[in-house]
Design a protein around this motif. Structure first.
Motif, PDB file in Angstrom:
ATOM      1  N   UNK A  91       6.814   9.870 -11.463  1.00  0.00           N
ATOM      2  CA  UNK A  91       6.933  11.012 -10.555  1.00  0.00           C
ATOM      3  C   UNK A  91       8.388  11.474 -10.491  1.00  0.00           C
ATOM      4  N   UNK A  92       9.314  10.537 -10.329  1.00  0.00           N
ATOM      5  CA  UNK A  92      10.737  10.871 -10.264  1.00  0.00           C
ATOM      6  C   UNK A  92      11.209  11.514 -11.561  1.00  0.00           C
ATOM      7  N   UNK A  93      10.850  10.938 -12.692  1.00  0.00           N
ATOM      8  CA  UNK A  93      11.280  11.478 -13.985  1.00  0.00           C
ATOM      9  C   UNK A  93      10.705  12.874 -14.225  1.00  0.00           C
ATOM     10  N   UNK A  94       9.468  13.093 -13.813  1.00  0.00           N
ATOM     11  CA  UNK A  94       8.857  14.413 -13.960  1.00  0.00           C
ATOM     12  C   UNK A  94       9.581  15.441 -13.103  1.00  0.00           C
ATOM     13  N   UNK A  95       9.899  15.083 -11.863  1.00  0.00           N
ATOM     14  CA  UNK A  95      10.640  15.980 -10.974  1.00  0.00           C
ATOM     15  C   UNK A  95      12.019  16.307 -11.553  1.00  0.00           C
ATOM     16  N   UNK A  96      12.715  15.288 -12.044  1.00  0.00           N
ATOM     17  CA  UNK A  96      14.042  15.508 -12.623  1.00  0.00           C
ATOM     18  C   UNK A  96      13.964  16.437 -13.823  1.00  0.00           C
ATOM     19  N   UNK A 149      19.413  13.417 -23.241  1.00  0.00           N
ATOM     20  CA  UNK A 149      19.991  12.072 -23.185  1.00  0.00           C
ATOM     21  C   UNK A 149      20.108  11.545 -21.760  1.00  0.00           C
ATOM     22  N   UNK A 150      20.364  12.414 -20.782  1.00  0.00           N
ATOM     23  CA  UNK A 150      20.464  11.941 -19.405  1.00  0.00           C
ATOM     24  C   UNK A 150      19.107  11.463 -18.899  1.00  0.00           C
ATOM     25  N   UNK A 151      18.060  12.213 -19.188  1.00  0.00           N
ATOM     26  CA  UNK A 151      16.720  11.798 -18.778  1.00  0.00           C
ATOM     27  C   UNK A 151      16.316  10.507 -19.498  1.00  0.00           C
ATOM     28  N   UNK A 152      16.664  10.386 -20.760  1.00  0.00           N
ATOM     29  CA  UNK A 152      16.367   9.161 -21.517  1.00  0.00           C
ATOM     30  C   UNK A 152      17.117   7.970 -20.919  1.00  0.00           C
ATOM     31  N   UNK A 153      18.364   8.176 -20.517  1.00  0.00           N
ATOM     32  CA  UNK A 153      19.148   7.109 -19.902  1.00  0.00           C
ATOM     33  C   UNK A 153      18.499   6.676 -18.595  1.00  0.00           C
ATOM     34  N   UNK A 154      18.086   7.639 -17.771  1.00  0.00           N
ATOM     35  CA  UNK A 154      17.432   7.312 -16.505  1.00  0.00           C
ATOM     36  C   UNK A 154      16.108   6.587 -16.737  1.00  0.00           C
ATOM     37  N   UNK A 155      15.341   7.026 -17.738  1.00  0.00           N
ATOM     38  CA  UNK A 155      14.076   6.375 -18.059  1.00  0.00           C
ATOM     39  C   UNK A 155      14.335   4.925 -18.471  1.00  0.00           C
ATOM     40  N   UNK A 156      15.343   4.695 -19.298  1.00  0.00           N
ATOM     41  CA  UNK A 156      15.685   3.333 -19.712  1.00  0.00           C
ATOM     42  C   UNK A 156      16.161   2.492 -18.530  1.00  0.00           C
ATOM     43  N   UNK A 157      16.913   3.123 -17.629  1.00  0.00           N
ATOM     44  CA  UNK A 157      17.413   2.423 -16.437  1.00  0.00           C
ATOM     45  C   UNK A 157      16.249   1.970 -15.561  1.00  0.00           C
ATOM     46  N   UNK A 158      15.241   2.813 -15.407  1.00  0.00           N
ATOM     47  CA  UNK A 158      14.117   2.511 -14.533  1.00  0.00           C
ATOM     48  C   UNK A 158      13.082   1.601 -15.174  1.00  0.00           C
ATOM     49  N   UNK A 159      13.100   1.463 -16.488  1.00  0.00           N
ATOM     50  CA  UNK A 159      12.115   0.657 -17.182  1.00  0.00           C
ATOM     51  C   UNK A 159      12.191  -0.806 -16.740  1.00  0.00           C
ATOM     52  N   UNK A 160      11.041  -1.391 -16.491  1.00  0.00           N
ATOM     53  CA  UNK A 160      10.910  -2.803 -16.080  1.00  0.00           C
ATOM     54  C   UNK A 160      11.604  -3.126 -14.765  1.00  0.00           C
ATOM     55  N   UNK A 161      11.687  -2.164 -13.889  1.00  0.00           N
ATOM     56  CA  UNK A 161      12.245  -2.422 -12.551  1.00  0.00           C
ATOM     57  C   UNK A 161      11.134  -2.632 -11.580  1.00  0.00           C
TER      58      UNK A 161
END
Length: 60
Positions: free
Chosen positions: A35-40, A48-60
């Motif tokens: 939901x957060x990634x879709x909104x962003x 690259x910023x969205x990819x970085x955020x997706x990687x940051x949130x992965x497995x949290x």
């Protein structure tokens, strides 16, 4: 270093200083990451910023 310098200058000049520290590490655990990634993405955060955020949130 910047914060310590500001504190020292305020003390030296007898000024008041206010600092607010927030720990947002748990905030990301309380909402759906897709939901957060879709909104962003809709707000223009992409590539690259969205990819970085997706990687940051992965497995949290």
């Amino acid at each position: 270093h910047h914060l310590v310098n500001n504190i020292a200058c305020a003390k030296e000049n007898q000024n008041s200083l206010l600092a607010v520290f927030l720990d947002l590490s748990k905030a990301f655990d309380t909402l759906d990451h897709m939901f957060l990634l879709t909104k962003l993405y809709k707000y223009g955060i992409q590539n690259s910023l969205l990819a970085w955020l997706r990687d940051f949130l992965r497995n949290r």
